[in-house]
Design a protein around this motif. Structure first.
Motif, mmCIF file in Angstrom:
data_model
loop_
_atom_site.group_PDB
_atom_site.id
_atom_site.type_symbol
_atom_site.label_atom_id
_atom_site.label_comp_id
_atom_site.label_asym_id
_atom_site.label_seq_id
_atom_site.Cartn_x
_atom_site.Cartn_y
_atom_site.Cartn_z
ATOM 1 N N LYS A 471 0.830 -1.192 0.000
ATOM 2 C CA LYS A 471 0.000 0.000 0.000
ATOM 3 C C LYS A 471 0.869 1.249 0.000
ATOM 4 N N VAL A 504 -1.704 -0.718 -9.842
ATOM 5 C CA VAL A 504 -2.586 -0.316 -8.741
ATOM 6 C C VAL A 504 -3.940 -0.996 -8.926
ATOM 7 N N VAL A 507 -8.200 1.706 -4.286
ATOM 8 C CA VAL A 507 -7.900 2.844 -3.429
ATOM 9 C C VAL A 507 -8.937 2.860 -2.305
ATOM 10 N N MET A 532 -6.859 9.345 -11.070
ATOM 11 C CA MET A 532 -7.012 8.139 -10.249
ATOM 12 C C MET A 532 -8.368 8.066 -9.551
ATOM 13 N N TYR A 552 -10.362 -0.887 -9.100
ATOM 14 C CA TYR A 552 -10.311 -0.560 -10.524
ATOM 15 C C TYR A 552 -10.729 -1.775 -11.358
ATOM 16 N N LEU A 564 2.085 10.288 -7.131
ATOM 17 C CA LEU A 564 0.685 10.494 -6.750
ATOM 18 C C LEU A 564 0.567 11.801 -5.986
ATOM 19 N N PHE A 583 -3.502 3.420 -1.432
ATOM 20 C CA PHE A 583 -3.534 2.837 -2.773
ATOM 21 C C PHE A 583 -2.870 1.463 -2.694
#
Length: 593
Positions: A471, A504, A507, A532, A552, A564, A583
């Motif tokens: 993460k 990724v 989130v 994102m 996602y 990020l 994330f």
């Protein structure tokens, strides 16, 4: 020399034309397929994990089948096809091989031709060449397609023996058999037969759109045919018998009683609750009505809320005794006492589960069962770590004053309106040998003490080469703790730099209340900006006690050197309410899509 019929040539040319303006939001033509593909699966009004009511249909050879009877033998796959669609025709041999492979396991494959352009004679002529050995139906009035929510050809709909829709989408990922990398339907069938979670439950189909016969001109919008599928897909996970909502939406009288309130809520985008903006990230667990669904409900109410003939009025499957993803690999029972509280108040309980596993495990999904869903508002499962406490706030691994278990990595959650989400194949949250699972339960008060028998189900990845998740944490102000971890996955601040290529997967917002609004973008080393997530401010304050992990639809690849950043943060009390986002990712060096 044989020549292609003129009508087939025109059909192919139509496939290659730009999509009409009215359909641009629903379909696209990707470079990979070079034919029409759904932009998402939202065009179907029948949701995966919905129980499908039985229906009768007659095959071209004259045999009449009843869905209930077929399901007694095993799972049923409806494959929607077209005699004129070139993409569908390429799957003839694959379907025959699949039928031969799975009929011994009790699986029934049914070919369905629903396109109004396919006459009975056209279908019979094509079948004489294809030589299908499974039942084939000419869906003359489009009732089968509407019953299952079919939109494309070829498109498969897999029902398990409980009549629950477990997979919807293409047969595989490429019309050319030598280029197939993901056999979606076969993977789903294996999972259902083995009682395991389906790895990909739905994905956009590609090929040709289905054109159904128009309903009779006098047919009005009615509850049974048009509104029930929307209620099942978007509302009944909360608004069901013994659900957490204050009223049910599982029958015509219920929905009609609250019809005006429903229209008000959905037109204001207040229900179903979903804060993520549609143009910042494509999330597979999205809860959002389409504009067409909102317009349909509003028009139904305006025209008098007709009932229609009941076709498919069963509740969405979400029973306290049902594992949504099938039987878990590991089940743990936890007895919990919910103490007496003032009605309307809420309290939380933290439970640590000391595991006795003698090896490291990789967890792909977590699900829960309860005998008291009416009281439980939220469950968050984390992999805990042992931490030594010094004083009030500081932590350090070396001190031996006191040992406690603290959450380290969130692995799953439950709350009203959501279903468990499965990590991609060969990816899992690492539960070390002898590790601890921590549960955070939020429950609402009642006038008496209640007993809770909670079950947690773990779905594992036993595939060779499984990689673990990490993460990356963002906070809207720098973390000034002197003792914060120095590992790449634990650095906390307003930005995060990835030191290597990553994918990724999800989130998770922490302490993001309904008053917060924020955007996060990823900037690659060449300056590309990837949106994102954008969480919008909400008027639904109950979201403060709920919790979402946004998964996602496809893993987002971020090259080494990507940063990020918070692009925009709205927060009235940033010092008192730090905004934290986790994330979840894996290193690209070990992950193969």
């Amino acid at each position: 020399m044989q020549y292609m019929p003129l009508r087939t040539i025109l059909y192919i040319l139509i496939l290659l034309l730009p999509i009409s303006v009215s359909a641009q939001d629903d379909y696209t033509i990707p470079k990979k397929h070079r034919v029409i593909q759904e932009t998402s699966t939202d065009s179907s009004v029948v949701q995966v994990d919905t129980k499908i009511n039985s229906i009768d249909f007659t095959a071209l050879k004259g045999t009449t089948y009843r869905l209930d009877n077929l399901l007694k033998q095993g799972p049923v796959v409806f494959v929607f096809l077209s005699a004129e669609c070139p993409v569908a025709q390429r799957y003839a041999m694959r379907l025959k091989r699949m039928h031969a492979e799975y009929k011994e396991h009790g699986v029934t494959i049914v070919g369905v031709y629903s396109n109004e352009n396919d006459s009975v004679e056209d279908v019979r002529s094509y079948l004489a060449k294809a030589e299908y050995t499974f039942p084939v139906v000419k869906d003359t009035d489009g009732s089968l397609a509407r019953h299952l929510g079919a939109t494309m050809t070829p498109q498969a709909h897999l029902l398990d023996t409980a009549a629950v829709l477990r997979y919807r989408g293409p047969i595989d990922d490429n019309r050319y058999v030598t280029r197939v990398k993901h056999a979606y339907l076969k993977d789903a069938l294996r999972a259902v037969l083995e009682g395991k979670p389906v790895p990909v439950k739905e994905t956009p189909a590609f090929g040709c759109t289905i054109h159904l016969p128009d309903l009779p001109a006098k047919t009005e919008i009615n509850y049974s045919e048009h509104i029930v599928p929307i209620m099942q897909k978007h509302c009944q996970s909360c608004h069901q018998t013994d659900g957490i909502a204050s009223f049910t939406l599982t029958g015509y009288e219920d929905v009609k009683l609250y019809a005006d309130k429903i229209v008000e809520q959905i037109q204001g985008r207040l229900m179903p609750p979903w804060r993520a903006a549609s143009d910042h990230g494509d999330f597979k667990n999205e809860r959002r009505l389409t504009d067409n669904e909102i317009d349909l409900i509003a028009k139904w109410v305006k025209e008098g809320a007709a009932s229609g003939k009941i076709i498919n009025d069963s509740e969405t499957i979400q029973s306290p005794k049902t594992w949504t993803l099938g039987q878990p690999d590991i089940v743990k029972e936890i007895p919990v006492v919910l103490k007496k509280l003032t009605v309307g108040k809420h309290a939380s309980i933290t439970v640590s589960i000391n595991t006795d596993f003698d090896e490291d495990l990789y967890i792909r999904a977590v699900d829960f069962q309860s005998n008291n869903w009416k009281s439980v508002r939220r469950i968050i499962a984390s992999i805990g770590s042992e931490v030594k406490l010094i004083g009030n706030n500081r932590t350090e691994q070396k001190d031996v004053n006191k040992t406690v278990n603290t959450p380290n990595l969130r692995i799953g959650m439950w709350r009203p309106g959501i279903h468990p989400t499965v990590l991609p194949d060969k990816v899992g949250h690492l539960l070390p040998k002898g590790g601890t699972i921590t549960l955070d339960l939020l429950y609402q008060g009642t006038d008496r003490e209640e007993q809770e028998i909670l079950k947690i189900g773990l779905y594992l990845s036993d595939a060779p080469g499984t990689v673990r998740t990490y993460k990356a944490t963002l906070m809207n102000r720098e973390d000034t703790r002197e003792d914060k971890e120095n590992s790449d996955e634990q650095k906390v601040g307003a930005s995060h730099h990835f030191q290597e290529d990553v994918y990724v997967f999800a989130v998770e917002p922490i302490r993001v209340t309904s008053e917060h609004e924020l955007k996060v973008v990823a900037t690659t080393p060449i300056g590309e900006r990837i949106k994102m997530i954008w969480l919008k401010e909400s008027q639904i304050h109950i979201l403060d006690e709920w919790h979402d992990i946004y998964h996602y639809r496809e893993p987002v690849f971020l090259p080494a050197g990507t940063r990020l950043d918070y692009e925009f943060v709205g927060d009235t009390k940033p010092k008192q309410n730090p905004i934290v986002l986790h994330f979840y990712f894996t290193k690209a060096s070990g992950f193969v899509e």
